[in-house]
Each structure stands twice: as C-alpha cells, then as structure tokens.
Design a protein around this motif. Structure first.
Motif, mmCIF file in Angstrom:
data_model
loop_
_atom_site.group_PDB
_atom_site.id
_atom_site.type_symbol
_atom_site.label_atom_id
_atom_site.label_comp_id
_atom_site.label_asym_id
_atom_site.label_seq_id
_atom_site.Cartn_x
_atom_site.Cartn_y
_atom_site.Cartn_z
ATOM 1 N N ILE A 210 0.841 -1.210 0.000
ATOM 2 C CA ILE A 210 0.000 0.000 0.000
ATOM 3 C C ILE A 210 0.874 1.256 0.000
ATOM 4 C CG2 ILE A 210 -1.625 1.341 1.422
ATOM 5 C CD1 ILE A 210 -2.820 -1.430 2.323
ATOM 6 N N ALA A 211 1.914 1.243 0.842
ATOM 7 C CA ALA A 211 2.807 2.411 0.929
ATOM 8 C C ALA A 211 3.547 2.644 -0.392
ATOM 9 C CB ALA A 211 3.813 2.214 2.065
ATOM 10 N N ASN A 212 4.020 1.563 -1.015
ATOM 11 C CA ASN A 212 4.763 1.709 -2.276
ATOM 12 C C ASN A 212 3.842 2.072 -3.443
ATOM 13 O OD1 ASN A 212 7.547 1.310 -1.602
ATOM 14 N ND2 ASN A 212 7.040 -0.813 -1.111
ATOM 15 N N ALA A 213 2.587 1.620 -3.378
ATOM 16 C CA ALA A 213 1.633 1.983 -4.433
ATOM 17 C C ALA A 213 1.422 3.503 -4.414
ATOM 18 C CB ALA A 213 0.303 1.266 -4.227
ATOM 19 N N GLU A 214 1.357 4.057 -3.198
ATOM 20 C CA GLU A 214 1.186 5.507 -3.068
ATOM 21 C C GLU A 214 2.437 6.243 -3.556
ATOM 22 O OE1 GLU A 214 0.106 8.853 0.349
ATOM 23 O OE2 GLU A 214 0.068 6.725 0.872
ATOM 24 N N LYS A 215 3.589 5.725 -3.153
ATOM 25 C CA LYS A 215 4.872 6.364 -3.484
ATOM 26 C C LYS A 215 5.093 6.413 -5.005
ATOM 27 C CE LYS A 215 9.781 5.436 -2.443
ATOM 28 N NZ LYS A 215 10.608 4.555 -1.589
ATOM 29 N N PHE A 216 4.747 5.327 -5.695
ATOM 30 C CA PHE A 216 5.006 5.260 -7.141
ATOM 31 C C PHE A 216 3.770 5.582 -7.982
ATOM 32 C CE2 PHE A 216 8.356 2.619 -5.294
ATOM 33 C CZ PHE A 216 9.483 3.130 -5.935
ATOM 34 N N GLY A 217 2.677 5.952 -7.287
ATOM 35 C CA GLY A 217 1.467 6.354 -8.008
ATOM 36 C C GLY A 217 0.831 5.244 -8.822
ATOM 37 N N ILE A 218 0.732 4.043 -8.243
ATOM 38 C CA ILE A 218 0.156 2.906 -8.969
ATOM 39 C C ILE A 218 -1.306 2.714 -8.532
ATOM 40 C CG2 ILE A 218 0.478 0.485 -9.657
ATOM 41 C CD1 ILE A 218 3.008 2.053 -10.152
ATOM 42 N N ALA A 329 11.896 -16.716 -16.325
ATOM 43 C CA ALA A 329 11.959 -17.901 -15.447
ATOM 44 C C ALA A 329 13.101 -17.823 -14.444
ATOM 45 C CB ALA A 329 12.083 -19.166 -16.297
ATOM 46 N N ASN A 330 14.220 -17.242 -14.848
ATOM 47 C CA ASN A 330 15.392 -17.188 -13.966
ATOM 48 C C ASN A 330 15.215 -16.060 -12.942
ATOM 49 O OD1 ASN A 330 17.839 -16.510 -12.800
ATOM 50 N ND2 ASN A 330 19.037 -16.965 -14.620
ATOM 51 N N PRO A 331 15.091 -16.413 -11.637
ATOM 52 C CA PRO A 331 14.795 -15.376 -10.625
ATOM 53 C C PRO A 331 15.869 -14.291 -10.559
ATOM 54 C CG PRO A 331 14.530 -17.588 -9.702
ATOM 55 C CD PRO A 331 15.168 -17.756 -11.041
ATOM 56 N N ALA A 332 17.154 -14.656 -10.724
ATOM 57 C CA ALA A 332 18.227 -13.660 -10.629
ATOM 58 C C ALA A 332 18.072 -12.608 -11.731
ATOM 59 C CB ALA A 332 19.591 -14.347 -10.733
ATOM 60 N N GLU A 333 17.777 -13.084 -12.944
ATOM 61 C CA GLU A 333 17.611 -12.174 -14.088
ATOM 62 C C GLU A 333 16.366 -11.307 -13.892
ATOM 63 O OE1 GLU A 333 16.635 -12.470 -18.849
ATOM 64 O OE2 GLU A 333 17.308 -14.301 -17.831
ATOM 65 N N LYS A 334 15.288 -11.933 -13.396
ATOM 66 C CA LYS A 334 14.028 -11.203 -13.187
ATOM 67 C C LYS A 334 14.241 -10.042 -12.204
ATOM 68 C CE LYS A 334 10.645 -13.766 -11.598
ATOM 69 N NZ LYS A 334 9.426 -14.595 -11.688
ATOM 70 N N PHE A 335 14.900 -10.317 -11.073
ATOM 71 C CA PHE A 335 15.107 -9.264 -10.066
ATOM 72 C C PHE A 335 16.055 -8.182 -10.575
ATOM 73 C CE2 PHE A 335 12.925 -12.105 -7.211
ATOM 74 C CZ PHE A 335 12.305 -11.223 -6.331
ATOM 75 N N GLN A 336 17.074 -8.578 -11.323
ATOM 76 C CA GLN A 336 18.008 -7.604 -11.909
ATOM 77 C C GLN A 336 17.236 -6.636 -12.806
ATOM 78 O OE1 GLN A 336 21.923 -7.922 -12.022
ATOM 79 N NE2 GLN A 336 21.437 -5.763 -12.320
ATOM 80 N N LYS A 337 16.339 -7.186 -13.640
ATOM 81 C CA LYS A 337 15.571 -6.347 -14.590
ATOM 82 C C LYS A 337 14.583 -5.438 -13.848
ATOM 83 C CE LYS A 337 16.224 -7.821 -19.113
ATOM 84 N NZ LYS A 337 16.625 -9.182 -19.400
ATOM 85 N N LEU A 338 13.922 -5.983 -12.813
ATOM 86 C CA LEU A 338 12.985 -5.148 -12.043
ATOM 87 C C LEU A 338 13.730 -3.968 -11.415
ATOM 88 C CD1 LEU A 338 10.680 -7.680 -10.087
ATOM 89 C CD2 LEU A 338 9.983 -6.142 -11.946
ATOM 90 N N ARG A 339 14.906 -4.272 -10.868
ATOM 91 C CA ARG A 339 15.647 -3.220 -10.147
ATOM 92 C C ARG A 339 16.211 -2.180 -11.111
ATOM 93 N NH1 ARG A 339 20.605 -2.046 -7.339
ATOM 94 N NH2 ARG A 339 20.070 -0.951 -5.409
ATOM 95 N N ASP A 340 16.635 -2.629 -12.303
ATOM 96 C CA ASP A 340 17.255 -1.706 -13.261
ATOM 97 C C ASP A 340 16.234 -0.884 -14.041
ATOM 98 O OD1 ASP A 340 19.616 -2.756 -12.436
ATOM 99 O OD2 ASP A 340 19.994 -3.971 -14.231
ATOM 100 N N SER A 341 14.991 -1.360 -14.115
ATOM 101 C CA SER A 341 13.998 -0.697 -14.967
ATOM 102 C C SER A 341 13.651 0.701 -14.443
ATOM 103 C CB SER A 341 12.733 -1.543 -15.015
ATOM 104 O OG SER A 341 11.698 -0.816 -15.639
ATOM 105 N N GLU A 342 13.390 1.604 -15.397
ATOM 106 C CA GLU A 342 12.947 2.968 -15.048
ATOM 107 C C GLU A 342 11.427 3.030 -14.853
ATOM 108 O OE1 GLU A 342 15.216 6.111 -15.486
ATOM 109 O OE2 GLU A 342 16.409 4.408 -14.791
ATOM 110 N N HIS A 343 10.734 1.963 -15.254
ATOM 111 C CA HIS A 343 9.262 1.983 -15.231
ATOM 112 C C HIS A 343 8.749 2.001 -13.793
ATOM 113 C CE1 HIS A 343 5.108 1.122 -16.089
ATOM 114 N NE2 HIS A 343 5.333 1.111 -17.394
ATOM 115 N N PRO A 344 7.850 2.936 -13.467
ATOM 116 C CA PRO A 344 7.372 3.026 -12.069
ATOM 117 C C PRO A 344 6.781 1.697 -11.547
ATOM 118 C CG PRO A 344 6.311 4.721 -13.449
ATOM 119 C CD PRO A 344 7.271 3.980 -14.331
ATOM 120 N N GLN A 345 6.102 0.935 -12.435
ATOM 121 C CA GLN A 345 5.513 -0.334 -11.972
ATOM 122 C C GLN A 345 6.603 -1.355 -11.614
ATOM 123 O OE1 GLN A 345 2.616 -1.680 -14.858
ATOM 124 N NE2 GLN A 345 1.475 0.246 -14.772
#
Length: 791
Positions: A210-218, A329-345
C-alpha cells in the motif's frame, strides 16, 4: 513404560462467532463430536446464539462443511446451563472476540469445569499468550497455549501453535499430532510476539505494498493485476484480499501492530491509511457489505481512487513490458531487470520485494524459530506459492542482500534499519539447506520436526534448498508416467502430463506399470506428486485424428482407455487411487475402477464430460449402471436415477466425503484430511489387501439392466426439463444417449448383460457425439477458453 495415547473424543469451542462456528464445522467434518458454546440468549431458547450460528454454517459458500450430515454433530450450548459438558472434552478451544478482559473473565468461568488432562487453547490472531496465561489458575497453565486457525478453517492449511512459558511439552506435541493428522493442518510453532508469524509478515507485506503503491502512483487495480498470480499469489492479490478479509478486520490487525510494537523500526507504517478509515466509517467494509476498496454496480466493477476519494472504473492492467519481466523464469535475471527498470511499476514491484526481505531478515530472530517456519506460514496462511525467504534465496542471496543494503544507504527503503550481520555474511548462500533452515536467534540450522506424526508424510512440503530428489527408486519411466518404489513392495505410479491429463503415453505407461506390478510387486498405487489427481482425458492428443476424420483411430483410443479401466479393476494385484484436487472425467473413471480410492478431503470428483458435449467413455456410465444393479433391491431404475443425474448434470462432489454420498467413491474408501499423508495411507491399504490374500473380482459376471422401459422413463423427465428450458436441445440429445447406455440399450427390462456389453454401448454413443457439430463446438471452446460452452 510407553506413553499413553492421547485420544480426542470430544471438543468444545467457546464462542459461536465466524471463527468459532467454522472451527466447530471442521472438527465435525473430521468426525470429532463438538459442543459449541456462546452466551445465554435474552429470549427464546437459552442456546439460541449457538443454534443460529450452526444454521448459518449451512448457507456459507464455500461450504465449511464437507458433508451434509456433519452439522448434526455440533451440539449447541450456553455458559449458563452447560458448563458441566466441558468435563467430557479432551480439547477446549476458546474463540471469542479479541479482548483480553473478556477472555480472562471467561477463563475464570470455565476453569473449574475442565478435566484434569484437558488441553485448553485460545484461538487468537495476535493477543499475547503469556499475558492471557497470567489470568489462569496455576494448575491450568501447563495445559494452556495459543492456537491460531486461518480463515476459512476448513480450507486454510496453516495453524500456528503458540506455547506460553509454562506450556507442557508433551501437551503441545499431542495438540500438534491432532491438528496434523485428524484436522489435516500444516502446523508452525510460533513465538509469542504480536500477530505471530503469518499475520505479522503477511500484513506487513500488504502495508508495504500500500505504501509503495502511493509512493510510485500505482492504481489499486493495477497493483492487484501485478501482485496476484503473476507473483505466484492468490487471485485476490493485495487490495481484493483486504476486501475479502474485511477492511475492519484488516484495520484491527494493523491496530494490534500499532499498539503492541512501539519499538519496531517500521512502527510508522502500522497505521490504517486515511482512505481506509473513511471507507470503514462509511460502512464499506469489503465483500461482506458489497462495497469496500472495490464495488460492483450492475455488471461494472469500480475501484477506489484514494487521491480523488471516489470510485473509478476498474479493470486496468499492468504494463506489458513489466509483465514480460515477471514472465522471466530465472529469478536472478528477473530481479536484476525489475531493479534496473525505469518503469514506475517495475520500481514499485522491486520496492515491495525489497521491503519484505528487509523486514523478515531484521525480525527473523525474534518472531520465528527458523526461516522455514516463515516460508511455510506465508505459503499456507497467505497462499503464496513460494515463501519470501525462498524467493530471496532463489534470486541469489548475496546479490539481493547487497541491493537491499545499497537501497537502505540511499534512503530508498521504508526505514533506515540496517540488515542484520548474518544476512550480509560474505559466504552466505541462503537460509535453507539440506540439513536444516537458519535460526537467527540461535545462529544455527534447525532440522525438520522429529514428531512421529511426520513419519506418515512420505512426500512432505519442502522449502527451496532442501534435498529435492524424486521420491523412491524409479522402476519404469516413459513420457507419460514415472513408476517407483520406496522399498515396501508397492509400485507407485505418477503421471507426468500437464494437469495429469490422460493421453496415449499415460495409458501405455499405466499398462506397463500394471505388468510390472503383477510380476514383481504386492500392489499398485496411482498418486500424483501434486494436485490435481487428473483433469481427465487429454483431448488435445485426439485433435490430429479428429481433424482428419480418422474415426477408427479415435475409436481405438477410446477402447484402449476402457481397457485401462478394466485392467485396474481385474489386475492380479490390488490397485489403489490416491486422489486430491480435481478428479475429473477419465481420472474419476480410473479411480472408480481401482479396488480402493484413498481421497484427500479436498478431492473434487466428477464425471464432467457433458461439459464438452460427450459422455463418460472410459467406463464411467458402465460402472454406475453396474453399481446400481448391485444396490437395487428388485428396482434397478430407482437405484440408477441418481447416478444418471450425476453424469447428465456433470455433478461435482466438493469433498471426498461428498464423493461417497454421490457414489463416485465407495462407502468404505478412506478420506484423509492431510494430503501429505495420502501416499502413506494408500500404500497401507494396498499392503493390507495383499496381506489378506487378494484375488481380483471374477470377470464376466452378469447383472440386470433397466432396459427400454427404464430409458423411456428417464427421457420423459428430460422432456420436462427441455420444455422448462433447464437444458438445451443438445443437452437433451446427450442425456438421452447416456440414458440409453446406462439402461442397457434396446433390451427388455431385467435383461442380464455383462460389463463389456455396456462398454461397447458407451463407446458407440461417445463416437456418435464426437461426430456432431455442437459437440465439436463445445470441445473447441473448452480447448481455447478453458470454459464450457452451453449450446
């Protein structure tokens, strides 16, 4: 001298509210007679409150009752007239409102009436067990502990046991044995900290979201699209879960954290947001009041926009680019991409994971006995497919720990509390290992419980990092099945197909497995490594022959299916089906032809072929006609009618016990409450039959059928259903064919036929339906949308 066995003959539940009544329901599901207490009513019968709660159980969906008669074994009671009944109870569960003063008042009232060895447990979701114990007479403290059922108690696997300082160790073990085997629960022993393990972390996760949804406007509906099944979590995701739980209940749990955790670094987060307080004040409490964060108006769904303070049209989805990252499928790659992405979601999702990882690492030592308990509590209590520690470990412990530490330094995390030193050790590979899971308070690995009841779990729930080799020694394997043994003379067969659908490879594999079992083993068990047992025939595998109009090939496939059912019935060794989850169509037919079925309570059993415009072609129609003839006392048609309706309406039993009532299972088939014990019980049944000198039934027996007259009688009722528009023209046609098969075809009433006669009729009718355009449309619709077409 060996310890005497603890037997629960009767249980009392104090408090007939939502939880108390449903706990009582699950106790009687398990054939434990239960007394349900509440306050004496002001008018009418003194036990009116308990009586009303018992009546209410019959109306709830999904049903807390696993069979229609169970409810009769809940005895209504009140504190004025019936306290003497407590002496007969081996276990008393107090489940009244979450108020310390009310609970301690009640303890003084009931204490003098408890038996010397009665276990006294409080079902609380967050009150201190030691504080409650302080209000007890000294003699009662060793028999007292907390027990936290999750709602709804029949379906939620988790129960937390919370000892108090004086709880007797043997008493706790006895309670755990009862919860695990009799009630079928996954037990986690929790420390006496506010909200215990599952709610503490699960509710924190919701608050962080809930807190992060508010912070990133989701938007809330986008949050739910991203945090549900895409993350391996329930469809209700985050905000819909709050609606289902009840916004008032959710706010209550948050308030407990606010009141009782003043020194938690995240204390500032333990507040109900303003929009939530406004909804509660307006009486919009979620699903139970038809409006909460979401509300439905006609067919249109609306969702709250907290910034505007009003409802807006719901249904927005997450961004495709972000959903693509979640598919990696690869969790390490998935988390790397989530963290590096500029997309608010994407940033929002990384922040939600990071904040939960931060919280569980910081608090592991003070809230749980080891990391495994955290992961099981969240999986079993909140429905996540993978626990939070497992998720972190799978993504690469050290890399993720480094990212969390960097975010804390950069002020991006919710609070500035440091990660504990153990989480940042240079050689740390995770928290779960082959020889145990990490206990942060003791700085050591803790192995699995050695309690005897867990010896019955041959394939227990595992956490990532535990030894995960396939069970037993492989005896035979093809593309469809794996057959293995664990060294007790029983051959176990598991299907390898998607949803354990039955195609040519599964059928070939089963025949080979039966050959091997007859040559070398005492018995054969069909058991799947996970739900479902089987969704039935693999229609996709028939498609090539179907497209080419190669009817002979399909006819041969159906014949082979029937032959497999008959081999299970007449093999030289006992056959047992161990079912859980969906047991549909061909899967149901295989189970019906085994010598015994051992069903997990949550087995959903049915011959559902009508949904795809077919009739059961693997022996289902034949088997019901055969059973009706055996049960008939002169009137085959009377015995047949309910069986006919079960097939014609594609009726699904919603528990193993209901499957016995309808007749998919036999009356003597065991129903097992803990699905992790299924394989053990099924193998014991096979061994018992073998030890008793098993011989297959005699083949070729004849039995009477209802004939033309019986079919005409059934079709007369179908005409009424057609004219009343209860069924379509095509349903009428299918049902007529089912009636013809089950009554033995164009023969006189009372004609003696054998099983093969009915199998041939069944196969012919199956092929007739397959050639009709409306059935072809139904099949195509099911394969493309997964939903039945009513045409």
């Amino acid at each position: 001298m060996s310890q005497t066995k603890f037997i629960v003959r009767k249980v009392a539940v104090l408090g007939a509210g939502v939880m108390g009544a449903q706990i009582a329901a699950h106790l009687v599901n398990a054939k434990v007679p239960t007394v349900l207490f509440d306050l004496p009513a002001k008018e009418g019968p003194k036990s009116a409150i308990a009586l009303k709660a018992i009546e209410g159980l019959k109306k709830l969906k999904p049903s807390p009752l696993s069979n229609k008669d169970a409810v009769n074994f809940i005895q209504p009671a009140n504190y004025e007239e019936h306290l003497h009944l407590l002496q007969e109870c081996d276990l008393v569960i107090e489940a009244i409102a979450e108020r310390m003063d009310w609970k301690t008042d009640l303890y003084h009232k009931v204490a003098p009436h408890l038996g010397a060895n009665t276990i006294f447990a409080t079902n609380t979701s967050g009150l201190s067990i030691n504080q409650l114990a302080d209000g007890l007479p000294a003699a009662l403290k060793p028999h007292f502990c907390g027990v936290h059922f999750f709602n709804p108690p029949r379906y939620m696997h988790l129960v937390e046991i919370i000892p108090c300082v004086g709880s007797d160790a043997a008493m706790l073990d006895n309670l755990e044995r009862f919860l695990v085997t009799t009630l079928g629960k996954g037990v986690v022993r929790a420390k006496d900290t506010p909200n215990f393990v599952a709610n503490r972390i699960g509710v924190f996760s919701m608050l962080a979201t809930i807190a992060n949804a508010e912070k990133f406007g989701i938007r809330f509906d986008v949050v739910d699209d991203l945090t549900g099944p895409r993350l391996g979590r329930p469809k209700s995701a985050t905000f819909r879960t709050a609606d289902v739980v009840g916004l008032d209940t959710f706010a209550h749990v948050v308030k407990t954290m606010d009141d009782t955790l003043p020194n938690d670094p995240w204390h500032g987060l333990f507040k109900s947001p303003e929009w939530l307080q406004k909804l509660i004040a307006a009486g919009a409490l979620g699903a139970k009041t038809k409006a909460g964060i979401y509300k439905k108006d006609g067919k249109q769904m609306f969702v709250l926009d907290p910034a505007k303070g009003e409802y807006v049209g719901s249904g927005q989805k997450g961004d495709d680019a972000v959903k693509d990252i979640l598919k990696i499928a690869n969790p390490a790659e998935k988390f790397q991409k989530l963290r590096d992405s500029e997309h608010p979601q994407a940033q929002f999702l990384w922040a939600c994971f990071r904040d939960v990882f931060h919280y569980i690492a910081y608090h592991l030592g003070d809230i749980a006995n080891c990391a495994r308990d955290v992961d099981f509590a969240i999986r079993w209590g909140f429905g996540w497919s993978v626990g939070p520690f497992e998720t972190w470990q799978a993504a690469g412990w050290q890399q993720v720990a480094k990212w969390i530490a960097e975010d804390i330094q950069a002020g991006k995390s919710l609070v500035a509390a440091e990660l504990p030193a153990w989480a940042l050790q240079a050689d740390r590979a995770g928290v779960h290992f082959a020889d145990g899971s990490f206990d942060a308070a003791g700085g050591k690995l803790v192995g699995r419980s050695t309690l005897d009841v867990y010896q019955r779990q041959l394939a227990p729930a595992k956490v990532l990092g535990e030894a995960n080799a396939p069970l037993g020694e492989t005896v035979f394997e093809n593309d469809g099945v794996r057959a293995f043994t664990t060294g007790d003379g029983v051959l176990v067969v598991s299907f390898k197909s998607k949803a354990h659908a039955i195609g040519p490879d599964v059928i070939d594999g089963l025949h080979t497995a039966i050959d091997i079992a007859e040559a070398r083993f005492k018995g054969l068990v069909i058991w799947q490594t996970e739900e479902p047992f089987s969704v039935g025939a693999d229609l996709t595998s028939m498609m090539p022959a179907f497209m080419m109009g190669d009817w002979d090939a399909i006819d041969a496939t159906v014949r082979r299916f029937q032959d497999t059912s008959m081999r299970l019935r007449y093999s030289q060794v006992p056959t047992v089906a161990a079912t859980q989850g969906y047991v549909f169509g061909g899967g149901c037919e295989f189970a019906m032809h085994c010598d015994k079925t051992v069903a997990a309570l949550e087995s959903y059993v049915g011959l559902v072929e009508v949904g795809v415009g077919l009739l059961p072609g693997g022996g289902g129609c034949k088997e019901f006609a055969f059973r009706a003839a055996q049960e008939a006392r002169g009137d085959v048609l009377a015995a047949l009618k309910d069986y006919f309706m079960a097939i014609a309406t594609a009726k699904v039993a919603t528990s193993g016990q209901e499957a016995q009532e309808i007749g998919f299972l036999r009356k003597g088939d065991p129903v097992v409450f803990n699905s992790y014990e299924l394989l053990h019980v099924a193998k014991q049944q096979a061994i018992a039959m073998a030890e008793a000198g098993y011989r297959p039934p005699m083949r070729g027996a004849t039995f009477p059928v209802a004939g033309r007259a019986g079919a005409a009688s059934i079709k007369g009722q179908l005409v009424n259903m057609l004219e009343g528009r209860f069924i379509s023209q095509h349903d009428f046609f299918i049902s007529g064919l089912i009636a013809d098969v089950m009554t033995g075809g164009d023969v006189e009433q009372g004609t003696l036929v054998n099983e093969q006669w009915l199998l041939d009729l069944e196969r012919k009718a199956f092929m007739t339906l397959l050639k009709t355009s409306k059935t072809q449309d139904r099949i195509a619709n099911m394969l493309t949308t997964g939903k039945p077409l009513r045409n």
